[in-house]
Design a protein around this motif. Structure first.
Motif, PDB file in Angstrom:
ATOM      1  N   ARG A 104     -33.570 -47.221   6.935  1.00 36.99           N
ATOM      2  CA  ARG A 104     -34.170 -46.179   6.101  1.00 36.99           C
ATOM      3  C   ARG A 104     -35.309 -45.480   6.830  1.00 36.99           C
ATOM      4  NH1 ARG A 104     -31.784 -46.344   1.193  1.00 36.99           N
ATOM      5  NH2 ARG A 104     -30.937 -48.327   0.533  1.00 36.99           N
ATOM      6  N   HIS A 105     -35.881 -46.134   7.828  1.00 37.17           N
ATOM      7  CA  HIS A 105     -36.939 -45.531   8.641  1.00 37.17           C
ATOM      8  C   HIS A 105     -36.338 -44.644   9.727  1.00 37.17           C
ATOM      9  CE1 HIS A 105     -39.782 -45.366  12.007  1.00 37.17           C
ATOM     10  NE2 HIS A 105     -40.734 -45.463  11.108  1.00 37.17           N
ATOM     11  N   ASP A 106     -35.222 -45.065  10.303  1.00 35.40           N
ATOM     12  CA  ASP A 106     -34.625 -44.361  11.437  1.00 35.40           C
ATOM     13  C   ASP A 106     -33.656 -43.245  11.038  1.00 35.40           C
ATOM     14  OD1 ASP A 106     -36.004 -45.974  13.161  1.00 35.40           O
ATOM     15  OD2 ASP A 106     -34.336 -47.344  13.527  1.00 35.40           O
ATOM     16  N   ILE A 111     -30.811 -40.994   4.753  1.00 35.23           N
ATOM     17  CA  ILE A 111     -29.637 -41.515   4.057  1.00 35.23           C
ATOM     18  C   ILE A 111     -29.062 -40.398   3.184  1.00 35.23           C
ATOM     19  CG2 ILE A 111     -28.756 -43.292   2.488  1.00 35.23           C
ATOM     20  CD1 ILE A 111     -29.858 -44.362   5.185  1.00 35.23           C
ATOM     21  N   LEU A 112     -27.815 -40.025   3.448  1.00 37.56           N
ATOM     22  CA  LEU A 112     -27.183 -38.922   2.721  1.00 37.56           C
ATOM     23  C   LEU A 112     -26.323 -39.411   1.565  1.00 37.56           C
ATOM     24  CD1 LEU A 112     -26.096 -36.849   5.852  1.00 37.56           C
ATOM     25  CD2 LEU A 112     -28.173 -36.593   4.492  1.00 37.56           C
ATOM     26  N   ASP A 113     -25.593 -40.506   1.762  1.00 40.34           N
ATOM     27  CA  ASP A 113     -24.675 -41.012   0.748  1.00 40.34           C
ATOM     28  C   ASP A 113     -24.457 -42.505   0.974  1.00 40.34           C
ATOM     29  OD1 ASP A 113     -23.038 -40.838  -1.415  1.00 40.34           O
ATOM     30  OD2 ASP A 113     -21.441 -39.703  -0.444  1.00 40.34           O
ATOM     31  N   THR A 114     -24.329 -43.281  -0.088  1.00 42.64           N
ATOM     32  CA  THR A 114     -24.101 -44.725   0.063  1.00 42.64           C
ATOM     33  C   THR A 114     -22.777 -45.124  -0.597  1.00 42.64           C
ATOM     34  OG1 THR A 114     -25.327 -45.258  -1.951  1.00 42.64           O
ATOM     35  CG2 THR A 114     -26.560 -45.281   0.119  1.00 42.64           C
ATOM     36  N   TYR A 115     -22.174 -46.184  -0.062  1.00 42.94           N
ATOM     37  CA  TYR A 115     -20.915 -46.723  -0.567  1.00 42.94           C
ATOM     38  C   TYR A 115     -21.019 -48.242  -0.620  1.00 42.94           C
ATOM     39  CZ  TYR A 115     -19.066 -42.154   0.864  1.00 42.94           C
ATOM     40  OH  TYR A 115     -18.853 -40.827   1.023  1.00 42.94           O
ATOM     41  N   GLU A 116     -20.347 -48.839  -1.595  1.00 39.87           N
ATOM     42  CA  GLU A 116     -20.237 -50.292  -1.664  1.00 39.87           C
ATOM     43  C   GLU A 116     -18.824 -50.673  -1.255  1.00 39.87           C
ATOM     44  OE1 GLU A 116     -21.759 -53.348  -4.864  1.00 39.87           O
ATOM     45  OE2 GLU A 116     -19.815 -52.543  -5.483  1.00 39.87           O
ATOM     46  N   GLU A 163     -23.219 -52.729   1.660  1.00 42.65           N
ATOM     47  CA  GLU A 163     -23.583 -51.370   1.283  1.00 42.65           C
ATOM     48  C   GLU A 163     -23.734 -50.576   2.570  1.00 42.65           C
ATOM     49  OE1 GLU A 163     -26.843 -48.999  -1.446  1.00 42.65           O
ATOM     50  OE2 GLU A 163     -27.406 -50.914  -0.563  1.00 42.65           O
ATOM     51  N   ILE A 164     -22.904 -49.540   2.718  1.00 39.68           N
ATOM     52  CA  ILE A 164     -22.975 -48.711   3.916  1.00 39.68           C
ATOM     53  C   ILE A 164     -23.468 -47.330   3.517  1.00 39.68           C
ATOM     54  CG2 ILE A 164     -21.173 -49.971   5.143  1.00 39.68           C
ATOM     55  CD1 ILE A 164     -19.247 -47.687   4.463  1.00 39.68           C
ATOM     56  N   ALA A 165     -24.006 -46.612   4.500  1.00 41.97           N
ATOM     57  CA  ALA A 165     -24.556 -45.297   4.202  1.00 41.97           C
ATOM     58  C   ALA A 165     -24.155 -44.295   5.268  1.00 41.97           C
ATOM     59  CB  ALA A 165     -26.071 -45.375   4.121  1.00 41.97           C
ATOM     60  N   LEU A 166     -23.830 -43.101   4.819  1.00 41.14           N
ATOM     61  CA  LEU A 166     -23.672 -41.972   5.721  1.00 41.14           C
ATOM     62  C   LEU A 166     -25.082 -41.484   6.003  1.00 41.14           C
ATOM     63  CD1 LEU A 166     -21.747 -39.906   7.073  1.00 41.14           C
ATOM     64  CD2 LEU A 166     -22.083 -38.500   5.057  1.00 41.14           C
ATOM     65  N   ALA A 167     -25.432 -41.418   7.285  1.00 39.42           N
ATOM     66  CA  ALA A 167     -26.821 -41.129   7.641  1.00 39.42           C
ATOM     67  C   ALA A 167     -26.893 -40.120   8.775  1.00 39.42           C
ATOM     68  CB  ALA A 167     -27.513 -42.426   8.055  1.00 39.42           C
ATOM     69  N   LYS A 168     -28.042 -39.473   8.839  1.00 36.42           N
ATOM     70  CA  LYS A 168     -28.319 -38.528   9.920  1.00 36.42           C
ATOM     71  C   LYS A 168     -29.590 -39.008  10.596  1.00 36.42           C
ATOM     72  CE  LYS A 168     -28.955 -33.593  10.701  1.00 36.42           C
ATOM     73  NZ  LYS A 168     -27.785 -33.161  11.426  1.00 36.42           N
ATOM     74  N   GLY A 169     -29.559 -39.128  11.918  1.00 34.42           N
ATOM     75  CA  GLY A 169     -30.693 -39.653  12.667  1.00 34.42           C
ATOM     76  C   GLY A 169     -31.948 -38.814  12.507  1.00 34.42           C
ATOM     77  N   LYS A 170     -33.092 -39.481  12.381  1.00 33.11           N
ATOM     78  CA  LYS A 170     -34.377 -38.792  12.282  1.00 33.11           C
ATOM     79  C   LYS A 170     -34.938 -38.566  13.670  1.00 33.11           C
ATOM     80  CE  LYS A 170     -36.245 -40.465   7.886  1.00 33.11           C
ATOM     81  NZ  LYS A 170     -37.340 -41.235   7.282  1.00 33.11           N
ATOM     82  N   LYS A 171     -35.641 -37.494  13.821  1.00 33.88           N
ATOM     83  CA  LYS A 171     -36.386 -37.235  15.045  1.00 33.88           C
ATOM     84  C   LYS A 171     -37.712 -37.996  14.950  1.00 33.88           C
ATOM     85  CE  LYS A 171     -33.668 -33.853  16.636  1.00 33.88           C
ATOM     86  NZ  LYS A 171     -32.354 -34.339  16.325  1.00 33.88           N
ATOM     87  N   GLU A 172     -38.398 -38.116  16.079  1.00 34.72           N
ATOM     88  CA  GLU A 172     -39.652 -38.873  16.115  1.00 34.72           C
ATOM     89  C   GLU A 172     -40.694 -38.293  15.155  1.00 34.72           C
ATOM     90  OE1 GLU A 172     -41.596 -42.146  16.991  1.00 34.72           O
ATOM     91  OE2 GLU A 172     -39.676 -41.691  17.923  1.00 34.72           O
ATOM     92  N   PHE A 173     -40.804 -36.948  15.099  1.00 36.25           N
ATOM     93  CA  PHE A 173     -41.811 -36.362  14.219  1.00 36.25           C
ATOM     94  C   PHE A 173     -41.467 -36.583  12.748  1.00 36.25           C
ATOM     95  CE2 PHE A 173     -38.845 -32.879  15.046  1.00 36.25           C
ATOM     96  CZ  PHE A 173     -38.624 -32.357  13.773  1.00 36.25           C
ATOM     97  N   ASP A 174     -40.169 -36.682  12.414  1.00 37.79           N
ATOM     98  CA  ASP A 174     -39.769 -36.990  11.041  1.00 37.79           C
ATOM     99  C   ASP A 174     -40.234 -38.387  10.644  1.00 37.79           C
ATOM    100  OD1 ASP A 174     -38.490 -34.579  10.609  1.00 37.79           O
ATOM    101  OD2 ASP A 174     -36.520 -35.330  11.229  1.00 37.79           O
ATOM    102  N   LYS A 175     -40.116 -39.331  11.585  1.00 43.43           N
ATOM    103  CA  LYS A 175     -40.544 -40.709  11.312  1.00 43.43           C
ATOM    104  C   LYS A 175     -42.044 -40.753  11.071  1.00 43.43           C
ATOM    105  CE  LYS A 175     -36.958 -42.671  14.242  1.00 43.43           C
ATOM    106  NZ  LYS A 175     -36.679 -43.468  15.413  1.00 43.43           N
TER     107      LYS A 175
END
Length: 160
Positions: free
Chosen positions: A17-19, A22-27, A121-133
């Protein structure tokens, strides 16, 4: 012996969740061997390096570390084998089309037992840039500080 109910958490990938955004989650269910289930029931697993790939319209979980069962014999499993995920065909197709977009990935967030069955629980995710973190951390600190200030004012008002 009573039937197990509810959700019993085994492992969590807190850093995901830090890196990632999270766009969408699935079980999903998991295809496991007997010794893997016994090892999970002891509460031992790590999702840190895990990821999901879709091959031939099937979802596979890679690099999730489930240690070998201590009382296992030659029937024991390998710790980092790929494991099949149990999902509906439409979910897999939808996930595959979204995951193929640039910058998107599928990561596991949590591994748990739900009513006696192993789920992930899996998630479709998009990587954050350093400034986003850094921005996320700053926002978290700001809300924490405002909550502390509000609590201090309320304590002070109660004291009068």
């Amino acid at each position: 012996m009573a039937k197990e109910t509810g959700r019993k958490l085994i492992a969590q990938h807190k850093k995901a969740r830090h890196d990632y955004h999270i766009l969408d989650t699935y079980e999903c269910g998991l295809v496991l061997t007997g010794t893997e289930v016994k090892s999970l029931r002891q509460g031992r697993a790590s999702l840190v390096d895990g990821f999901v790939q879709i091959e031939n319209h099937e979802a596979w979980l890679y690099n999730v570390h489930v240690p070998e069962y201590t009382q296992g014999t030659w029937t024991n499993h390998s710790a980092r084998r790929k494991r099949k995920l149990l999902m509906h065909r439409l979910e897999i197709d939808k996930l595959e089309s979204k995951a193929n977009e640039s910058g998107h990935t599928v990561v596991p967030l949590a591994l748990y037992f739900k009513d006696g069955r192993a789920k992930v629980e899996i998630a479709l995710a998009k990587g954050k840039k350093e400034f986003d973190k850094r921005q996320t951390l700053r926002e978290k600190q700001d809300t924490r500080e405002t909550n502390r200030a509000v609590a201090a004012v309320r304590r002070q008002q109660r004291g009068q």
